[in-house]
Scaffold this motif. Structure first.
Motif, PDB file in Angstrom:
ATOM      1  N   LYS A 150       0.805  -1.220   0.000  1.00 35.52           N
ATOM      2  CA  LYS A 150       0.000   0.000   0.000  1.00 35.52           C
ATOM      3  C   LYS A 150       0.843   1.278   0.000  1.00 35.52           C
ATOM      4  O   LYS A 150       0.325   2.352  -0.276  1.00 35.52           O
ATOM      5  N   ARG A 151       2.126   1.153   0.341  1.00 34.92           N
ATOM      6  CA  ARG A 151       2.982   2.335   0.401  1.00 34.92           C
ATOM      7  C   ARG A 151       4.430   1.954   0.115  1.00 34.92           C
ATOM      8  O   ARG A 151       4.823   0.790   0.234  1.00 34.92           O
ATOM      9  N   SER A 236       7.844   7.845   3.924  1.00 37.88           N
ATOM     10  CA  SER A 236       6.946   6.900   3.252  1.00 37.88           C
ATOM     11  C   SER A 236       5.854   7.681   2.530  1.00 37.88           C
ATOM     12  O   SER A 236       5.611   8.858   2.828  1.00 37.88           O
ATOM     13  N   ASP A 238       1.826   6.791   0.686  1.00 37.20           N
ATOM     14  CA  ASP A 238       0.785   5.837   0.294  1.00 37.20           C
ATOM     15  C   ASP A 238       0.560   5.888  -1.217  1.00 37.20           C
ATOM     16  O   ASP A 238       0.540   6.979  -1.813  1.00 37.20           O
TER      17      ASP A 238
END
Length: 269
Positions: A150-151, A236, A238
């Motif tokens: 997802k990220r 990070s 998403d």
């Protein structure tokens, strides 16, 4: 002789006459009558009021039409108002189309850490995680999105000196799921300048970075010089959808020094 006598007799009769000799006529009546006429006469009324009723009605109708006409006529727009509205509408439509093609991107989550030695010691075990970014070069790490995550996450540090870092996202559909590295040289020799050895502010934007001509490319984090020789820089982001991340390590501003870069990129669910 007879004529003279007649004349004398006529004169004597005329001299004997007075106002009282005429019935209905007195001196008082002669004095008061003109006053009565002046008092009963309204000169202003006879001058200002129209004598014809039709004329008066016609004037009223004309004034009413003029008043109604003025109320019904809308104010004319100022010059350029119409054009601005049309331009605004066109800009809104264009913006809507662009938003449909490329949804807005959220800013990344970033952090720093003092575990500089630990990270370098760990990454030295993987030869692919330690690279040299030569003077004037830009190293770009292409990281495609994958269905299993997802990220995307990253960490990096350098030896001795800072390096520029930025992130972009390419909305082009992914055809290759492997992470690849590309090295390019700065083509603008005029924008290259000697590296500053001391600490620099995070607001020092890289002059060597170029505006991407790819219309599918969106900016997540512009390229800034980071003090990665003093702290570990990580973060990070998403996945906004299907596409490829471009992590840029920019040393194009340095004329003399190569940079030893320790980095790792990984996915998170």
């Amino acid at each position: 002789m007879e004529r003279l006598e007649d004349t004398s007799e006529l004169q004597s009769r005329l001299s004997s006459l007075s106002f009282s000799s005429f019935p209905g006529v007195t001196s008082k009546q002669s004095d008061d009558r003109p006053l009565d006429r002046l008092q009963n006469t309204d000169l202003s009324t006879s001058i200002t009021q129209p004598t014809d009723r039709a004329d008066m009605d016609e004037i009223k109708e004309d004034s009413g039409q003029r008043s109604e006409g003025n109320e019904e006529v809308p104010a004319e727009p100022a010059p350029g108002d119409g054009g601005e509205e049309n331009n605004s509408a066109g800009s809104c439509q264009l913006s809507a189309e662009m938003k449909t093609q490329m949804p807005p991107l959220n800013p990344p989550t970033t952090w720093t850490s003092a575990t500089l030695k630990e990270l370098k010691a760990k990454l030295r075990l993987d030869k692919d995680s330690v690279v040299t970014v030569y003077r004037g070069d830009i190293m770009t790490v292409h990281v495609p999105t994958v269905p299993e995550a997802k990220r995307v996450c990253w960490e990096f540090a350098t030896d001795g000196y800072d390096i520029g870092f930025g992130i972009y996202f390419d909305w082009t559909p992914v055809t290759n799921r492997s992470i690849t590295v590309h090295i390019s040289e700065s083509s603008d020799d005029e924008d290259e300048e000697e590296e500053m050895e001391g600490p620099v502010s995070n607001g020092d934007v890289e002059k060597g970075s170029k505006t991407q001509s790819n219309s599918n490319l969106a900016e997540i984090l512009p390229v800034y010089r980071q003090d990665s020789h003093l702290s570990v820089y990580g973060g990070s982001h998403d996945f906004p959808g299907e596409g490829t991340y471009l992590l840029k390590f920019d040393n194009s501003y340095s004329l003399w020094r190569n940079k030893t870069l320790y980095y790792r990129v990984y996915y998170s669910a």
